[in-house]
Scaffold this motif. Structure first.
Motif, PDB file in Angstrom:
ATOM      1  N   MET A 181       0.834  -1.180   0.000  1.00 61.18           N
ATOM      2  CA  MET A 181       0.000   0.000   0.000  1.00 61.18           C
ATOM      3  C   MET A 181       0.878   1.241   0.000  1.00 61.18           C
ATOM      4  N   ILE A 182       0.546   2.208  -0.858  1.00 60.34           N
ATOM      5  CA  ILE A 182       1.174   3.525  -0.804  1.00 60.34           C
ATOM      6  C   ILE A 182       0.116   4.536  -0.383  1.00 60.34           C
ATOM      7  N   GLY A 183       0.422   5.286   0.646  1.00 59.27           N
ATOM      8  CA  GLY A 183      -0.450   6.353   1.092  1.00 59.27           C
ATOM      9  C   GLY A 183       0.095   7.690   0.628  1.00 59.27           C
ATOM     10  N   ILE A 184      -0.762   8.508   0.048  1.00 58.18           N
ATOM     11  CA  ILE A 184      -0.365   9.828  -0.430  1.00 58.18           C
ATOM     12  C   ILE A 184      -0.867  10.856   0.572  1.00 58.18           C
ATOM     13  N   GLY A 185       0.091  11.533   1.218  1.00 55.44           N
ATOM     14  CA  GLY A 185      -0.218  12.445   2.306  1.00 55.44           C
ATOM     15  C   GLY A 185      -0.027  11.746   3.639  1.00 55.44           C
ATOM     16  N   PHE A 186       0.480  12.487   4.623  1.00 56.15           N
ATOM     17  CA  PHE A 186       0.651  11.900   5.950  1.00 56.15           C
ATOM     18  C   PHE A 186       0.223  12.898   7.014  1.00 56.15           C
ATOM     19  N   LEU A 213       3.978   2.317   2.575  1.00 53.85           N
ATOM     20  CA  LEU A 213       4.860   3.460   2.361  1.00 53.85           C
ATOM     21  C   LEU A 213       3.979   4.688   2.198  1.00 53.85           C
ATOM     22  N   PHE A 214       4.330   5.761   2.908  1.00 54.36           N
ATOM     23  CA  PHE A 214       3.576   7.005   2.816  1.00 54.36           C
ATOM     24  C   PHE A 214       4.459   8.086   2.202  1.00 54.36           C
ATOM     25  N   LEU A 215       3.873   8.876   1.314  1.00 50.87           N
ATOM     26  CA  LEU A 215       4.571   9.964   0.626  1.00 50.87           C
ATOM     27  C   LEU A 215       3.964  11.287   1.076  1.00 50.87           C
ATOM     28  N   GLU A 216       4.796  12.140   1.656  1.00 56.11           N
ATOM     29  CA  GLU A 216       4.330  13.420   2.204  1.00 56.11           C
ATOM     30  C   GLU A 216       5.129  14.558   1.583  1.00 56.11           C
ATOM     31  N   SER A 217       4.427  15.554   1.042  1.00 58.11           N
ATOM     32  CA  SER A 217       5.108  16.659   0.359  1.00 58.11           C
ATOM     33  C   SER A 217       5.860  17.569   1.330  1.00 58.11           C
ATOM     34  N   ARG A 218       5.365  17.697   2.549  1.00 59.95           N
ATOM     35  CA  ARG A 218       6.073  18.521   3.530  1.00 59.95           C
ATOM     36  C   ARG A 218       7.323  17.799   4.024  1.00 59.95           C
ATOM     37  N   THR A 219       8.233  18.557   4.564  1.00 59.21           N
ATOM     38  CA  THR A 219       9.507  17.968   4.982  1.00 59.21           C
ATOM     39  C   THR A 219       9.474  17.412   6.391  1.00 59.21           C
ATOM     40  N   THR A 220       8.463  17.756   7.161  1.00 55.82           N
ATOM     41  CA  THR A 220       8.318  17.261   8.534  1.00 55.82           C
ATOM     42  C   THR A 220       6.843  17.023   8.815  1.00 55.82           C
TER      43      THR A 220
END
Length: 418
Positions: free
Chosen positions: A1-6, A27-34
Motif C-alpha cells: 500500500m502507498i499512502g499519499i499524504g501523511f 509506504l507514505f509519501l508526504e510533500s512537507r519535509t516534517t
C-alpha cells in the motif's frame, strides 16, 4: 500500500494497519519535509473543537499506545492537562500529539515527496505513482489523503497575487504583514478561523486596520446540541451513506452549523467584546462589513482593491487593502463538470471511475473509488475526502478518523490479499 499524504487521516491509517494488519507493507509519501498539523493556525489560546479522546485511535482501540492520553503521559503532562479548566485541548497541544504519533512511523514515510499523479502501470497490476522528480513507484493499493483544496470566492480565484492567501497559511505570513506599516487587512468569511484571525491580527499588529467582510448578517454560534452531535457517531455514517441524494442535501442544510459557517461561543464572546471595547476607546481597529459580496478584485503595486455589493440594498463600496486573508473553508468533491470531481492527482484515472446519477464519482462505503461498468481499477481509497457520500464525520474532523482508518485498513487488506 502507498499512502499519499501523511496528515491525521493517513497517520490514523498507519496506526490501524500496525495494530490490525501488520502484514500489509506500507509506504507514505508526504510533500512537507516534517510532520506538522495546522501549522499556520496554531494561534495562542486557540483550541480544538472535539473531545480529546476522539483522537487518532481511541474510538477504535481505547488501549492503544497511540492515544492522546498516552501521549500526555509519555510527555509527563497528564496531570497538568487534567488540571486545566478548559473544555477542549489547546490546538498547540494537539499538534504536538499529531507530530508525536507520526514520528513512530518515520521508517514508513518519505517526507519531501511531491506526488504529481496516479495512473495504471504499462504492465502488471496495481497503480503507478508519479513523483515530481520523475521517479515512479508501484503499489497494489493506494490511499489518497491530500486534504481538501481551499475554497476562494469566485472574484478572488483569478487574482494570482501572493498577498491574497488562505487562512491556513496565516502564521506563515505574519512577518510579511508586520513589515508593512499600519497594514490594511481584509479577512473574508464568517467562520471560526475568520474570527480567530481578526482577534489575533488586532493584537499582533496593533497599528493595523482590519476589515472583516461577511456575506451574512453576523457570526453564528456553532450548533453544539448533543442531538446534532450524533452526526459524529459511526452509525450516522451508515444512515447518511444509504440516504437518497435529496435526503443528503436536506440533512446537510439541517446540520450545517455543527461544523461550518459558525464559531464556538468563547470565540464569539471574545470577538464581540473586542468590538465593544473599541467603542469605549474610540479606536475602530476592526470593522465588520456585513451582508456583502465581493463583486470583483484587482491587484496593483499599492495593494488589492475589492469591489463590494451590499446583498440586500445593492449599495456598492470599495475596499483598498494590503492583504486579503480568505477564511471561507474548503472544496468538497464535485460532479464531473465541477473543479474537484476527484483529487487532481487521480485525473488520469477518471475515465475509468463510475458515476452516480448526479455524475459524481462512485465511492464505496469502505471509501474505495469504484470503477465504471466493464472497467477495472486497482484498490484506490479516499481518506478524509468523502463528506458528500459519508456525511459530516468525513469533514476534516478527528471525530471518526480512527474508525474510517479501520474501514479502509480492513478493505485494503482483503484487496491486496486476493
Amino acid at each position: 500500500m502507498i499512502g499519499i499524504g501523511f496528515g491525521p487521516s493517513n497517520i490514523a491509517l498507519a496506526i490501524a494497519l500496525e495494530e490490525m494488519y501488520p502484514e500489509v507493507k506500507s509506504l507514505f509519501l508526504e510533500s512537507r519535509t516534517t510532520p506538522v498539523w495546522q501549522a499556520g493556525m496554531l494561534l495562542s489560546g486557540s483550541d480544538i473543537q472535539h473531545h480529546p479522546v476522539r483522537d487518532l485511535v481511541s474510538p477504535r482501540n481505547p488501549r492503544s499506545h497511540y492515544s492522546f492520553i498516552n501521549h500526555l503521559h509519555e510527555e509527563e503532562r497528564l496531570f497538568h492537562f487534567l488540571n486545566l479548566n478548559v473544555p477542549f485541548p489547546l490546538r498547540k497541544d494537539y499538534a504536538r500529539y499529531v507530530t508525536w504519533a507520526a514520528r513512530h512511523f518515520d521508517d514508513q514515510v518519505r517526507y519531501g515527496s511531491q506526488v504529481t499523479g496516479v495512473d495504471l502501470p504499462a504492465q502488471g497490476e496495481g497503480a503507478e505513482i508519479r513523483l515530481a522528480g520523475g521517479e515512479r513507484l508501484t503499489a497494489r493499493s493506494v490511499v489518497v489523503a491530500p486534504g481538501r483544496p481551499p475554497y476562494y470566492p469566485s472574484a478572488l480565484r483569478k487574482l494570482a497575487d501572493d498577498r491574497v492567501f488562505h487562512y491556513t497559511r496565516y502564521l506563515e505570513r505574519v512577518d510579511e504583514i508586520a513589515a508593512v506599516p499600519s497594514a490594511r487587512i481584509a479577512v473574508i468569511g464568517g467562520s471560526q478561523g475568520a474570527a480567530e484571525i481578526c482577534l489575533d491580527a488586532a493584537q499582533r499588529f496593533p497599528n493595523s486596520r482590519i476589515t472583516n467582510v461577511l456575506r451574512g448578517f453576523g457570526y453564528r454560534q456553532k450548533d453544539l446540541s448533543p442531538f446534532h452531535g450524533e452526526v459524529f457517531f459511526p452509525e450516522f455514517v451508515d444512515y447518511y451513506y444509504d440516504a437518497s441524494p435529496e435526503s443528503k442535501e436536506y440533512l446537510d442544510k439541517q446540520l450545517r452549523y455543527t461544523n461550518y459557517s459558525a464559531a464556538d461561543i468563547d470565540v464569539l464572546t471574545a470577538y464581540h467584546t473586542k468590538l465593544y471595547e473599541q467603542r469605549l476607546d474610540g479606536d475602530y481597529q476592526i470593522q465588520l462589513t456585513r451582508n456583502s459580496d465581493i463583486v470583483s478584485a484587482a491587484a496593483a503595486e499599492s495593494g488589492i482593491t475589492l469591489e463590494l455589493a451590499e446583498r440586500h440594498l445593492g449599495e456598492p463600496s470599495s475596499l483598498d487593502v494590503d492583504f486579503v486573508i480568505v477564511a471561507t473553508g474548503f472544496i468538497d468533491l464535485t460532479d464531473e463538470s465541477g473543479g474537484n470531481f476527484l483529487p487532481d492527482l487521480l485525473t488520469p484515472l477518471s475515465p475509468r471511475v463510475g458515476r452516480t446519477e448526479q455524475r459524481q464519482a462512485t465511492i464505496g462505503r469502505d471509501y474505495r473509488v469504484l470503477p465504471d461498468t466493464g472497467k477495472d481499477l486497482p484498490p484506490i481509497y479516499l481518506n478524509g475526502l468523502c463528506e458528500r457520500t459519508h456525511g459530516l464525520g468525513d469533514a476534516g474532523s478527528f471525530s471518526l478518523v480512527s474508525l474510517r482508518a479501520a474501514a479502509i485498513a480492513d478493505s485494503l487488506s482483503k484487496a491486496v490479499a486476493s
